[in-house]
Structure formats: C-alpha cells, structure tokens
Design an enzyme around this catalytic site. Structure first.
Site, mmCIF file in Angstrom:
data_model
loop_
_atom_site.group_PDB
_atom_site.id
_atom_site.type_symbol
_atom_site.label_atom_id
_atom_site.label_comp_id
_atom_site.label_asym_id
_atom_site.label_seq_id
_atom_site.Cartn_x
_atom_site.Cartn_y
_atom_site.Cartn_z
ATOM 1 N N SER A 61 -6.609 0.956 -2.938
ATOM 2 C CA SER A 61 -6.905 -0.659 -2.546
ATOM 3 C C SER A 61 -6.955 -0.228 -0.814
ATOM 4 O O SER A 61 -7.341 -1.083 0.247
ATOM 5 C CB SER A 61 -6.238 -1.686 -2.809
ATOM 6 O OG SER A 61 -4.735 -0.971 -2.779
ATOM 7 N N LYS A 98 -0.524 -3.291 1.592
ATOM 8 C CA LYS A 98 -1.433 -4.030 2.203
ATOM 9 C C LYS A 98 -1.022 -4.570 4.166
ATOM 10 O O LYS A 98 -0.083 -4.174 3.790
ATOM 11 C CB LYS A 98 -1.369 -5.873 1.496
ATOM 12 C CG LYS A 98 -1.725 -5.383 -0.155
ATOM 13 C CD LYS A 98 -3.772 -4.850 -0.327
ATOM 14 C CE LYS A 98 -3.263 -5.542 -1.597
ATOM 15 N NZ LYS A 98 -3.496 -3.984 -2.030
#
Length: 142
Positions: A61, A98
């Site tokens: 990701s 993230k």
C-alpha cells in the site's frame, strides 16, 4: 489493548567508510579512494535513540512512497506528526503505515492507487505511534 511494537535505547556504534566523492546516478565519473570519515548508520538514521524503534513493512500500500513489503522502517516517537508525514498509526486496534493528511479532513492515505484511503471520523480510535524517518530496503536479496 497494549501493543509492543519496538524497543528503544542506545545503539552500538557501527563505523562504515563514507567516501568523500558523491556517486552520480547519471553518467559515470572516475572513482576516488578517499575515505572522508567513518559513518555510523545509527547516526545517519536515528536522531533520537531513546524514542526510536524499527518495524518491518508488510504489503504494497505504500510503494509510491518508496516503502516495499519487507522494508525496515525507522520510526521516531518523539516527532509530532504533521500533514504529509508517513506515520505508524493504530486505527481501532489495527496497525498500519500510511501518509497522514490533516487538511481538508483527517485521513490516512495509501500510496498506491489500488488501496483506498481511510477517513478518520471523530469517533474513530486513532493513535499515532511515530513518524517514519528512514526506510531501509534491499536492492538485492541477501
């Protein structure tokens, strides 16, 4: 829920030669044998040893941020996260790495278009476990 994701402390010095000449990423230039000094990787990657831990990334990701599955992330807990930082976050008990966005709304952004960003409404249990300052990854498998 208690999460133990790293151990802090002082690190043993590891001196590796740092050559004075920069290596161009374009056209080759003659190499020099002049070693400027010894470089300690802890000195290069760790600014606050007592507040630093390492964690291994898993998944894809964050590939557009240069973070690949298996990479070692250097995380500093003493840095206050700001908009745009890559962070280790815990959302409702789930750990993740993230990019933090705080404007126009709070969310955690995946750096891969195949993964959705995570909006963080007010009632969401969000905890930031530190800011990723350095990524270590192999170009050739050991």
């Amino acid at each position: 829920m208690v999460l133990n994701i790293g151990q802090s402390g002082e690190f043993e010095k590891l001196g590796i030669p740092l050559f004075a000449e920069a290596v161009p990423a374009g056209f080759p230039s003659p190499a020099t044998d002049y070693c400027e000094r010894k470089l300690d990787l802890n000195e290069l990657c760790v600014q606050h040893p007592a507040a630093t831990y390492f964690v291994r990334a898993q998944g894809d990701s964050m590939v557009e941020a240069g973070i690949f599955s298996g990479d070692v992330l250097v995380v500093d807990r003493s840095i206050s996260a700001v908009h745009g930082d890559i962070v280790i976050a815990c959302v409702n008990g789930e750990l993740m790495v993230k990019r933090l966005e705080m404007d126009p709304k709070l969310r955690l952004v995946a750096m891969n278009p195949l993964h959705a960003s995570i909006d963080i409404p007010d009632e969401t249990d969000l905890e930031i476990f530190g800011v990723v300052t350095t990524v270590v990854h192999h170009l050739r498998k050991p």
